[in-house]
Structures are given as structure tokens and as C-alpha cells.
Design a protein around this motif. Structure first.
Motif, PDB file in Angstrom:
ATOM      1  N   MET A   1      41.757  48.016  32.387  1.00  0.00           N
ATOM      2  CA  MET A   1      41.971  47.191  31.199  1.00  0.00           C
ATOM      3  C   MET A   1      41.533  45.753  31.434  1.00  0.00           C
ATOM      4  O   MET A   1      40.943  45.119  30.557  1.00  0.00           O
ATOM      5  CB  MET A   1      43.459  47.228  30.814  1.00  0.00           C
ATOM      6  N   ALA A   2      41.800  45.231  32.641  1.00  0.00           N
ATOM      7  CA  ALA A   2      41.427  43.850  32.957  1.00  0.00           C
ATOM      8  C   ALA A   2      39.917  43.656  33.003  1.00  0.00           C
ATOM      9  O   ALA A   2      39.438  42.520  32.895  1.00  0.00           O
ATOM     10  CB  ALA A   2      42.047  43.434  34.290  1.00  0.00           C
TER      11      ALA A   2
ATOM     12  N   GLY B   1      38.860  43.247  38.269  1.00  0.00           N
ATOM     13  CA  GLY B   1      40.177  43.768  37.903  1.00  0.00           C
ATOM     14  C   GLY B   1      40.484  45.083  38.593  1.00  0.00           C
ATOM     15  O   GLY B   1      41.565  45.285  39.143  1.00  0.00           O
ATOM     16  N   ARG B   2      39.505  45.994  38.602  1.00  0.00           N
ATOM     17  CA  ARG B   2      39.726  47.302  39.216  1.00  0.00           C
ATOM     18  C   ARG B   2      39.821  47.208  40.740  1.00  0.00           C
ATOM     19  O   ARG B   2      40.598  47.938  41.368  1.00  0.00           O
ATOM     20  CB  ARG B   2      38.605  48.259  38.796  1.00  0.00           C
ATOM     21  N   VAL B   3      39.042  46.303  41.336  1.00  0.00           N
ATOM     22  CA  VAL B   3      39.110  46.138  42.793  1.00  0.00           C
ATOM     23  C   VAL B   3      40.452  45.545  43.203  1.00  0.00           C
ATOM     24  O   VAL B   3      41.092  45.983  44.163  1.00  0.00           O
ATOM     25  CB  VAL B   3      37.941  45.265  43.291  1.00  0.00           C
ATOM     26  N   GLN B   4      40.928  44.533  42.463  1.00  0.00           N
ATOM     27  CA  GLN B   4      42.216  43.936  42.787  1.00  0.00           C
ATOM     28  C   GLN B   4      43.346  44.944  42.631  1.00  0.00           C
ATOM     29  O   GLN B   4      44.230  45.036  43.481  1.00  0.00           O
ATOM     30  CB  GLN B   4      42.474  42.714  41.881  1.00  0.00           C
ATOM     31  N   SER B   5      43.312  45.734  41.564  1.00  0.00           N
ATOM     32  CA  SER B   5      44.380  46.720  41.377  1.00  0.00           C
ATOM     33  C   SER B   5      44.288  47.822  42.427  1.00  0.00           C
ATOM     34  O   SER B   5      45.310  48.337  42.885  1.00  0.00           O
ATOM     35  CB  SER B   5      44.313  47.324  39.969  1.00  0.00           C
ATOM     36  N   GLY B   6      43.065  48.168  42.836  1.00  0.00           N
ATOM     37  CA  GLY B   6      42.911  49.168  43.893  1.00  0.00           C
ATOM     38  C   GLY B   6      43.464  48.682  45.216  1.00  0.00           C
ATOM     39  O   GLY B   6      44.153  49.430  45.931  1.00  0.00           O
TER      40      GLY B   6
END
Length: 429
Positions: free
Chosen positions: A67-68, A341-346
Motif C-alpha cells: 500500500m505504501a 515501502g515493501r522493502v521496509q515492511s519486509g
């Protein structure tokens, strides 16, 4: 000429927004289980609040990163703030009028965790646009110092307000969320990924962050060894220390001193980090952290002194905080804009995955082998992790912004940080 951080208006607004949000989250994180305990008298139901939060965070973390990367990040942060404000206001109103059903409390805990999982990656993406790369380490350190300070103060304030009236901590959080919303609304910078992402729940999008981390050997090794292995072993170490120096629960002084030292070390590390540019010495700081943790385990195995144990834990946490800030800064710099966003959440998902099991392992070792062998065996795990980080070729080649990897299909099996109860996961959490 680069604008100093103190003159960076949007960074100051992000800093203040996080201050209000984290302070409110820390107050309600203490107040939620206390409210359940007061209403039901059941420790099991009170503990279920944390369980629901942890479960919701782990489930929503990867979709939150997607989403980010899909929605303009400042707008997404405002939506999250407003959503949190509505939920917390509903709970504060219910508590004020003396009727807060368990279903509403659990709904608030789950909603806060889900919103946090979306908000956190959005903040990291926006900060990437607000702060120049050469200031990322200092900016991250200042955010971490803010968060660690609030974590010391927030529970005390929340407990005091709860003693006056159970609704007050939630009303204070609602006020903090309102102020946070205003700060975010005043930010001028916009941040949106250039490449449109696919469906939120597609396998490709959910694993895009993990795939990127896996594709760069340095990030993969550090996250698996330092993020998972060291987090797991240090959690076991601190829980063992808490149990041993509390004399099996007969006295809370020694164990409480050790835990206080852990918090003090984290705060000291956050305050020291801006002075040493941790992003420039990330690998050296990670190595120092790993071997200091090994020394701490050895010290506690042979020297049964809570003062020595507390000092070693404080030093470990201080170095770990600085090293984590350096690694996070490197991660933000090398990550492509369309995947931040996806890398940080991962990365957060990986770091959070094993945290609940560290204390469980420490308790099992203590029960099975006694204090000395529990510390020794934990030290062996820490030493193995330290050896990998020290000598593995992949851990010695730090990436640069030019090392951005192309998207790849996630490996099979694929590789596997927001505390439960926090309303927003912001940089520095």
C-alpha cells in the motif's frame, strides 16, 4: 548546498508527528491490558490484547508495504492518522461512559496494529524524499532518540493518567493523533512510487520487498544473521538474566535493574548515533555489537552480579541501536524509490518474526540446564552468528546506491519491527 536538518521544515514536522503518535501509542499500550484486567480480572484476557496486536502486525505488515508503494505516502499517512483517531476516540468514549466491551478493546488493538503496518512503510518512503542521502544516518538517529525517550516516559504518563480515570490515556492518545494529523497535513513534500504496483494481495507484490532483500547478499546475510539470529539470541539472553537476577521471581530488583539498563542503553545509543555517522561505519558497528553480546553472555555465565550484567546489557543495546540505525540508513539509501515501502515492511517482518520466541527459548534453557549453561549455550549461538557476520564474504561487501537489484521471483522457500500495541510504526521505532 544541503539544508541542515534543523532547517528542514518537513523533517521537523515528521519528527513532531512521530512524537505525538508514539507518545499516545505508548500510553495506550499500557492502558489497554490494564483496562481489561480492571474490567474482567482475568490475566489471560489481558494478555490476549498483546497476542491480537502481534498477530495483526505480522499479517498486515507485508500488505502494508505494498500500500505504501501504491498510494501517495503523505495522503496515506493522513488516512491512517484519521482512522486511528476515530478508533481511539470510540474507545475513549466507551470507557468514559463505563462500558467498554472486550470485543471493542480487541478491535481497537487489531485496528491499531493494522494501521501501524500501513503507516510505518509510508513514513519511511516519505522520509526518503524529505531527507538527502548524506543526512539519512543523522535523521534516523534523531528519530530513534525521540522514540526511545518517549518509550521511557510514555508508560509512566499513561499509568498516571489511568490511575486518575481509565479513559484519560485514550483521550490523550486521541489528542496526540489529532496533532500528528495536523503535522502531516503541513508537510509539503509528496512521495509516490513512479511504477504502479500490482494487486495488493498478489504473491509477487507481497514478496517484492523480501525478493529485493534476498537479491543483495549483504542485506540478506545481515538481516538473517543480525536481524533474526542475534535478535532471537539476545531476547533469550535478556529473559534469562531477568529470571536469574530476579531470583526466580522472589525479588524484582535485580531483574528490573537489568531491564532498565537495556532501555537506558537503547536511549544512549540513539543519542550518540548522530555524532558518529553510523551509516558510514555500519559493518564495524554490527561486528562490535555481535562480539559484545558474546562477551555479555560469557560475563553473565561466570559472574553472577546484576550490576555487571546490567552494564553489559546496556553496552550491547547501545551498540545495537547505533548499528541498527546505520543499517536502516543504508537500506533506505540503496532501495529503489518504487519499492521502499515493501522493502521496509519486509525487513521489519523478518526482524519481528522471531522476537516472541527468544524469551521462550531462554526459559526452556534455564529450566533444562540451569543458569550457567543457559548463558553459555546462548553465548554459543551469539558466537556462531558473530563468526558468520565477521567472515562471510557476503557480509563484507556493503552495497551502494548503484547496487539496486532487478526484481526477481522470490526463492523457494522465501526468507522470512513494530511492537505490539503501538499505533504507528515510525522511523526510529
Amino acid at each position: 548546498m544541503t539544508t541542515p536538518l534543523r532547517d528542514n521544515r518537513d523533517f521537523r514536522l515528521l519528527w513532531m508527528s512521530g512524537l505525538f503518535a508514539v507518545l499516545g501509542g505508548q500510553m495506550s499500550a499500557l492502558a489497554l491490558p490494564l483496562l481489561v484486567l480492571k474490567e474482567t480480572g482475568s490475566a489471560v484476557q489481558a494478555g490476549s490484547v498483546g497476542t491480537v496486536s502481534v498477530g495483526a502486525v505480522l499479517i498486515a505488515m507485508l500488505p502494508g508495504g505494498v500500500m505504501a508503494d501504491r498510494v501517495e505516502r503523505r495522503r496515506l499517512m493522513r488516512l491512517c492518522d484519521v482512522g486511528s483517531l476515530l478508533v481511539v476516540t470510540a474507545l475513549a468514549t466507551a470507557v468514559w461512559f463505563g462500558h467498554a466491551p472486550m470485543a471493542l478493546v480487541l478491535l481497537v488493538a487489531a485496528a491499531g496494529a493494522v494501521i501501524s503496518s500501513v503507516y510505518g512503510p509510508a513514513v519511511f518512503g516519505l522520509m526518503r524524499a524529505v531527507v538527502p542521502a548524506d543526512q539519512m544516518g543523522t535523521a534516523t538517529a534523531r528519530l530513534q532518540a525521540r522514540t526511545q525517550t518517549v518509550r521511557l516516559v510514555g508508560p509512566l504518563v499513561g499509568g498516571a493518567l489511568f490511575g486518575l480515570h481509565p479513559a484519560l490515556p485514550f483521550a490523550a492518545e486521541a489528542l496526540g493523533l489529532l496533532l500528528s494529523t495536523v503535522c502531516v497535513a503541513l508537510v509539503r513534500t509528496r512521495s509516490r512510487a513512479e511504477t504502479a504496483a500490482g494487486p495488493v494481495f498478489s504473491r509477487r507484490e507481497l514478496t517484492a520487498g523480501l525478493s529485493f532483500l534476498w537479491s543483495i547478499p549483504y542485506l540478506r546475510t545481515i538481516l538473517l544473521i543480525f536481524g533474526l539470529g542475534m535478535n532471537f539470541a539476545f531476547g533469550a539472553l535478556t529473559f534469562t538474566a531477568l529470571s536469574v537476577f530476579s531470583e526466580g521471581g522472589r525479588s524484582g530488583v535485580g531483574g528490573g535493574f537489568v531491564i532498565t539498563c537495556v532501555s537506558a542503553g537503547a536511549l544512549a545509543g540513539a543519542l550518540l548515533a548522530p555524532r558518529i555517522n553510523p551509516d558510514r561505519y555500519s559493518r564495524a558497528l554490527i561486528l562490535a555489537t555481535c562480539w559484545t553480546c558474546v562477551a555479555a553472555a560469557g560475563t553473565m555465565a561466570w559472574l553472577r552480579n546484576p550490576l555487571a550484567a546490567g552494564a553489559m546489557c546496556a553496552l550491547c543495546m547501545c551498540l545495537s541501536t547505533i548499528a541498527s540505525i546505520g543499517f536502516l540508513s543504508t537500506l533506505l539509501i540503496v532501495t529503489p524509490e518504487d519499492r521502499v515501502g515493501r522493502v521496509q515492511s519486509g525487513a521489519s517482518f523478518l526482524s519481528s518474526l522471531v522476537q516472541p520466541f527468544g524469551p521462550l527459548a531462554g526459559g526452556a534453557l534455564l529450566t533444562a540446564f540451569g543458569a550457567r549453561w543457559a548463558f553459555t549455550l546462548t553465548g554459543c549461538v551469539l558466537a556462531a552468528s558473530a563468526l558468520v557476520v565477521t567472515f562471510a564474504p557476503s557480509a563484507r561487501a556493503e552495497p551502494s546506491p548503484h547496487d539496486e537489484a532487478e526484481p526477481a521471483d522470490p526463492p523457494e522457500p522465501g526468507p522470512g519491527s513494530t511492537p505490539a500495541g503501538a499505533r504507528h510504526a515510525v522511523p526510529g521505532d
